[in-house]
Design an enzyme around this catalytic site. Sequence first.
Site, PDB file in Angstrom:
ATOM      1  N   ASP A  16       1.041  -1.220   0.426  1.00  0.00           N
ATOM      2  CA  ASP A  16      -0.043  -0.208  -0.410  1.00  0.00           C
ATOM      3  C   ASP A  16       1.123   1.231  -0.211  1.00  0.00           C
ATOM      4  O   ASP A  16       2.204   1.189   0.005  1.00  0.00           O
ATOM      5  CB  ASP A  16      -1.475   0.308   0.718  1.00  0.00           C
ATOM      6  N   SER A  17       0.431   2.476  -0.454  1.00  0.00           N
ATOM      7  CA  SER A  17       0.784   4.062  -0.875  1.00  0.00           C
ATOM      8  C   SER A  17       1.225   3.608   1.307  1.00  0.00           C
ATOM      9  O   SER A  17       2.753   4.792   2.172  1.00  0.00           O
ATOM     10  CB  SER A  17      -0.041   5.079  -0.888  1.00  0.00           C
ATOM     11  N   TYR A  48      -0.482   7.916  -2.361  1.00  0.00           N
ATOM     12  CA  TYR A  48      -0.605   8.411  -3.795  1.00  0.00           C
ATOM     13  C   TYR A  48      -2.116   9.300  -4.455  1.00  0.00           C
ATOM     14  O   TYR A  48      -1.665   9.344  -5.518  1.00  0.00           O
ATOM     15  CB  TYR A  48      -0.870   7.345  -4.153  1.00  0.00           C
ATOM     16  N   ASN A  80      -6.753   0.929  -3.509  1.00  0.00           N
ATOM     17  CA  ASN A  80      -7.144   1.129  -4.718  1.00  0.00           C
ATOM     18  C   ASN A  80      -7.077   1.816  -5.853  1.00  0.00           C
ATOM     19  O   ASN A  80      -6.220   1.582  -6.762  1.00  0.00           O
ATOM     20  CB  ASN A  80      -8.671   1.603  -4.160  1.00  0.00           C
ATOM     21  N   THR A  81      -5.376   2.716  -4.975  1.00  0.00           N
ATOM     22  CA  THR A  81      -4.983   4.118  -6.394  1.00  0.00           C
ATOM     23  C   THR A  81      -4.114   3.070  -7.100  1.00  0.00           C
ATOM     24  O   THR A  81      -3.999   3.489  -8.123  1.00  0.00           O
ATOM     25  CB  THR A  81      -4.540   5.099  -5.021  1.00  0.00           C
TER      26      THR A  81
HETATM   27  N1  DGL Z   1      -5.444   3.435   0.661  1.00  0.00           N
HETATM   28  C1  DGL Z   1      -4.680   3.536  -0.686  1.00  0.00           C
HETATM   29  C2  DGL Z   1      -5.913   3.093  -1.482  1.00  0.00           C
HETATM   30  O1  DGL Z   1      -6.701   2.332  -0.845  1.00  0.00           O
HETATM   31  C3  DGL Z   1      -4.909   5.421  -1.023  1.00  0.00           C
HETATM   32  C4  DGL Z   1      -3.807   6.034   0.017  1.00  0.00           C
HETATM   33  C5  DGL Z   1      -3.345   7.133  -0.857  1.00  0.00           C
HETATM   34  O2  DGL Z   1      -3.430   7.727  -0.941  1.00  0.00           O
HETATM   35  O3  DGL Z   1      -2.119   6.789  -1.144  1.00  0.00           O
HETATM   36  O4  DGL Z   1      -6.860   3.949  -2.289  1.00  0.00           O
END
Ligand code: DGL
Length: 279
Positions: A16-17, A48, A80-81
């Site tokens: 993950d980010s 991200y 997700n990003t």
């Molecule tokens: N946890 C990330 C997601 O599921 C997003 C976090 C981010 O913006 O880095 O999209």
Amino acid sequence: MHPENNSNYKPIGVFDSGFGGLTVLKEIVRELPDYDYLYLGDNARAPYGNRSFHSVYEFTLQSVKMLFDKGCHLVILACNTASANALRAIQHKDLPHIDPSRRVLGVIRPTAEMVGNMSKSKHIGVLGTSATVDSHTYPIEIKRFFPAIKVYQRACPIWVPLVENNEIESEGADYFIKNDIEQLLLQSDKIDTIILACTHYPLLLHKIKKYLPKNIRLLSQGEIVARSLADYLQRHPEIETNCSKGKTINFFTTDTTEIFDKSAELFFGQSVHSRHLKF
Ligand code: DGL
């Protein structure tokens, strides 16, 4: 000796980010407790969600390569990003060159496969980061499985910074959460199911529920992704045999370990001792 020095160590990589993927890892470990896991949070470059498609792709690819170097044959983009902006290119363009026997999976497809069976009205809402919403990956993937479903999206660019900066309980959090939910619901009064399309959002669940009409169902991804991974491993014994079963969980962060360990506990539900990783 660190397990990475053992050639039989083939953990499942979870990326993950930052911290959000820990909410997914927690559910995966609950569902599949026997495997080795290696979590990587790119905290130094998070969030991200407000970055360009290209940056998210470059950062994600770099992280996937790092997890491969550390012995992972299977990597889950628990973000997700990253799933929306990088997964397809990594699967189709990069993996064939890097190592066609390795796999990278995301969180969007398992969610899209499920959601159509949950909505009665066939009107679904998606709350996510700007990069996820702008990619239109959710409407595209959901349509693939459920052509009749209508998908409405709302980008919530402030929600991740609220979580990352420990502002969850602030009045500011209430303002943005209430407003973003209202704006989503204004798009259709038929929405009966909402996907929390960001792995950070489970931390905001109590506030989201406060502003959501009771008849609307909320879908958070941890359990869905965990069940889908269990099913995937059963259907793909050639991948499953490349996932070692030593019941270890190792954490890496690109930021300082003190910062990571302090917040990670909140997301993972247990204390965490990370190691620093430099690209
Ligand atoms: N946890 C990330 C997601 O599921 C997003 C976090 C981010 O913006 O880095 O999209």
